[in-house]
Scaffold this motif. Structure first.
Motif, PDB file in Angstrom:
ATOM      1  N   MET A   1     156.494  63.358 -27.809  1.00  7.18           N
ATOM      2  CA  MET A   1     155.842  62.176 -27.667  1.00  7.18           C
ATOM      3  C   MET A   1     154.312  62.513 -28.307  1.00  7.18           C
ATOM      4  SD  MET A   1     156.432  59.392 -26.784  1.00  7.18           S
ATOM      5  CE  MET A   1     156.020  57.940 -25.999  1.00  7.18           C
ATOM      6  N   HIS A   2     153.712  63.640 -28.053  1.00  3.82           N
ATOM      7  CA  HIS A   2     152.414  63.669 -28.498  1.00  3.82           C
ATOM      8  C   HIS A   2     152.495  63.830 -30.200  1.00  3.82           C
ATOM      9  CE1 HIS A   2     150.897  65.309 -24.928  1.00  3.82           C
ATOM     10  NE2 HIS A   2     151.889  65.929 -24.549  1.00  3.82           N
ATOM     11  N   PHE A   3     153.541  64.463 -30.770  1.00  3.81           N
ATOM     12  CA  PHE A   3     153.527  64.133 -32.291  1.00  3.81           C
ATOM     13  C   PHE A   3     153.393  62.746 -32.768  1.00  3.81           C
ATOM     14  CE2 PHE A   3     156.087  63.910 -36.224  1.00  3.81           C
ATOM     15  CZ  PHE A   3     155.118  64.817 -37.063  1.00  3.81           C
ATOM     16  N   ILE A   4     154.090  61.919 -32.179  1.00  4.56           N
ATOM     17  CA  ILE A   4     154.076  60.512 -32.577  1.00  4.56           C
ATOM     18  C   ILE A   4     152.739  59.973 -32.166  1.00  4.56           C
ATOM     19  CG2 ILE A   4     155.041  58.148 -32.223  1.00  4.56           C
ATOM     20  CD1 ILE A   4     157.692  59.791 -31.558  1.00  4.56           C
ATOM     21  N   ASP A   5     152.457  60.414 -31.143  1.00  7.25           N
ATOM     22  CA  ASP A   5     150.778  59.544 -30.932  1.00  7.25           C
ATOM     23  C   ASP A   5     149.825  60.258 -32.086  1.00  7.25           C
ATOM     24  OD1 ASP A   5     151.618  58.339 -28.813  1.00  7.25           O
ATOM     25  OD2 ASP A   5     151.120  59.914 -27.356  1.00  7.25           O
ATOM     26  N   ALA A   6     150.009  61.389 -32.424  1.00  5.30           N
ATOM     27  CA  ALA A   6     149.082  62.086 -33.463  1.00  5.30           C
ATOM     28  C   ALA A   6     149.334  61.228 -34.939  1.00  5.30           C
ATOM     29  CB  ALA A   6     149.316  63.643 -33.537  1.00  5.30           C
ATOM     30  N   LEU A   7     150.725  61.186 -34.977  1.00  2.86           N
ATOM     31  CA  LEU A   7     150.709  60.299 -36.318  1.00  2.86           C
ATOM     32  C   LEU A   7     150.251  58.834 -36.355  1.00  2.86           C
ATOM     33  CD1 LEU A   7     154.342  61.381 -37.259  1.00  2.86           C
ATOM     34  CD2 LEU A   7     152.517  62.255 -38.257  1.00  2.86           C
ATOM     35  N   ILE A   8     150.387  58.257 -35.210  1.00  3.49           N
ATOM     36  CA  ILE A   8     149.925  56.757 -35.104  1.00  3.49           C
ATOM     37  C   ILE A   8     148.357  56.729 -35.147  1.00  3.49           C
ATOM     38  CG2 ILE A   8     149.200  54.889 -33.597  1.00  3.49           C
ATOM     39  CD1 ILE A   8     152.208  55.495 -32.375  1.00  3.49           C
ATOM     40  N   GLN A   9     147.783  57.752 -34.714  1.00  6.56           N
ATOM     41  CA  GLN A   9     146.070  58.052 -34.761  1.00  6.56           C
ATOM     42  C   GLN A   9     145.740  58.561 -36.199  1.00  6.56           C
ATOM     43  OE1 GLN A   9     144.478  61.047 -32.492  1.00  6.56           O
ATOM     44  NE2 GLN A   9     142.204  60.831 -33.234  1.00  6.56           N
ATOM     45  N   ILE A  10     146.414  59.057 -36.869  1.00  6.30           N
ATOM     46  CA  ILE A  10     146.296  59.266 -38.506  1.00  6.30           C
ATOM     47  C   ILE A  10     146.428  58.276 -39.139  1.00  6.30           C
ATOM     48  CG2 ILE A  10     146.919  60.775 -40.312  1.00  6.30           C
ATOM     49  CD1 ILE A  10     147.750  62.981 -38.400  1.00  6.30           C
ATOM     50  N   SER A  11     147.635  57.557 -39.048  1.00  2.37           N
ATOM     51  CA  SER A  11     147.586  56.126 -39.668  1.00  2.37           C
ATOM     52  C   SER A  11     146.590  55.164 -39.552  1.00  2.37           C
ATOM     53  CB  SER A  11     148.920  55.625 -39.124  1.00  2.37           C
ATOM     54  OG  SER A  11     149.104  54.505 -39.988  1.00  2.37           O
ATOM     55  N   ARG A  12     146.121  54.918 -38.143  1.00  2.27           N
ATOM     56  CA  ARG A  12     144.872  54.273 -38.021  1.00  2.27           C
ATOM     57  C   ARG A  12     143.625  54.602 -38.741  1.00  2.27           C
ATOM     58  NH1 ARG A  12     145.133  54.355 -32.395  1.00  2.27           N
ATOM     59  NH2 ARG A  12     146.639  53.129 -32.458  1.00  2.27           N
ATOM     60  N   GLU A  13     143.309  55.995 -38.550  1.00  2.11           N
ATOM     61  CA  GLU A  13     142.438  56.616 -39.192  1.00  2.11           C
ATOM     62  C   GLU A  13     142.256  56.120 -40.715  1.00  2.11           C
ATOM     63  OE1 GLU A  13     141.925  60.667 -38.104  1.00  2.11           O
ATOM     64  OE2 GLU A  13     141.058  60.353 -36.134  1.00  2.11           O
ATOM     65  N   ALA A  14     143.513  56.436 -40.926  1.00  4.80           N
ATOM     66  CA  ALA A  14     143.585  56.299 -42.641  1.00  4.80           C
ATOM     67  C   ALA A  14     143.293  54.837 -43.079  1.00  4.80           C
ATOM     68  CB  ALA A  14     144.965  56.445 -43.250  1.00  4.80           C
ATOM     69  N   GLU A  15     143.668  53.906 -42.307  1.00  3.54           N
ATOM     70  CA  GLU A  15     143.376  52.418 -42.846  1.00  3.54           C
ATOM     71  C   GLU A  15     142.055  52.070 -42.372  1.00  3.54           C
ATOM     72  OE1 GLU A  15     146.182  49.997 -40.388  1.00  3.54           O
ATOM     73  OE2 GLU A  15     147.721  50.665 -41.280  1.00  3.54           O
ATOM     74  N   GLU A  16     141.415  52.567 -41.454  1.00  5.90           N
ATOM     75  CA  GLU A  16     139.979  52.172 -41.007  1.00  5.90           C
ATOM     76  C   GLU A  16     138.774  53.030 -41.803  1.00  5.90           C
ATOM     77  OE1 GLU A  16     139.810  52.938 -36.810  1.00  5.90           O
ATOM     78  OE2 GLU A  16     141.102  51.303 -36.321  1.00  5.90           O
ATOM     79  N   THR A  17     139.070  54.370 -42.009  1.00 10.64           N
ATOM     80  CA  THR A  17     138.155  55.181 -42.759  1.00 10.64           C
ATOM     81  C   THR A  17     138.945  56.167 -43.633  1.00 10.64           C
ATOM     82  OG1 THR A  17     137.930  56.598 -40.812  1.00 10.64           O
ATOM     83  CG2 THR A  17     136.085  54.768 -41.247  1.00 10.64           C
ATOM     84  N   PRO A  18     139.181  55.984 -44.762  1.00  7.66           N
ATOM     85  CA  PRO A  18     140.136  56.643 -45.584  1.00  7.66           C
ATOM     86  C   PRO A  18     139.259  57.849 -45.987  1.00  7.66           C
ATOM     87  CG  PRO A  18     139.837  54.632 -46.699  1.00  7.66           C
ATOM     88  CD  PRO A  18     138.936  54.604 -45.360  1.00  7.66           C
ATOM     89  N   GLU A  19     138.023  57.922 -45.991  1.00  9.27           N
ATOM     90  CA  GLU A  19     137.654  59.279 -46.395  1.00  9.27           C
ATOM     91  C   GLU A  19     137.464  60.421 -45.266  1.00  9.27           C
ATOM     92  OE1 GLU A  19     134.749  56.125 -44.703  1.00  9.27           O
ATOM     93  OE2 GLU A  19     135.804  56.257 -46.634  1.00  9.27           O
TER      94      GLU A  19
END
Length: 48
Positions: A1-19
């Motif tokens: 479950m932690h891995f999925i949460d981390a991937l969701i967070q990375i995806s959100r960060e990539a959309e909001e602030t790609p740098e």
């Protein structure tokens, strides 16, 4: 479950602030390797 949460967070960060994703990892002790410096001045060690 932690891995999925981390991937969701990375995806959100990539959309909001790609740098921020380009500078990853930003929460670990080890930073991203400088590939240009490593190619120009490699540190090669051999221990017998």
């Amino acid at each position: 479950m932690h891995f999925i949460d981390a991937l969701i967070q990375i995806s959100r960060e990539a959309e909001e602030t790609p740098e921020i994703v380009q500078e990853a990892p930003h929460t670990t002790v080890v930073k991203r390797m400088d590939e240009t410096l490593a190619a120009r001045k490699p540190v090669l060690r051999y221990q017998k």
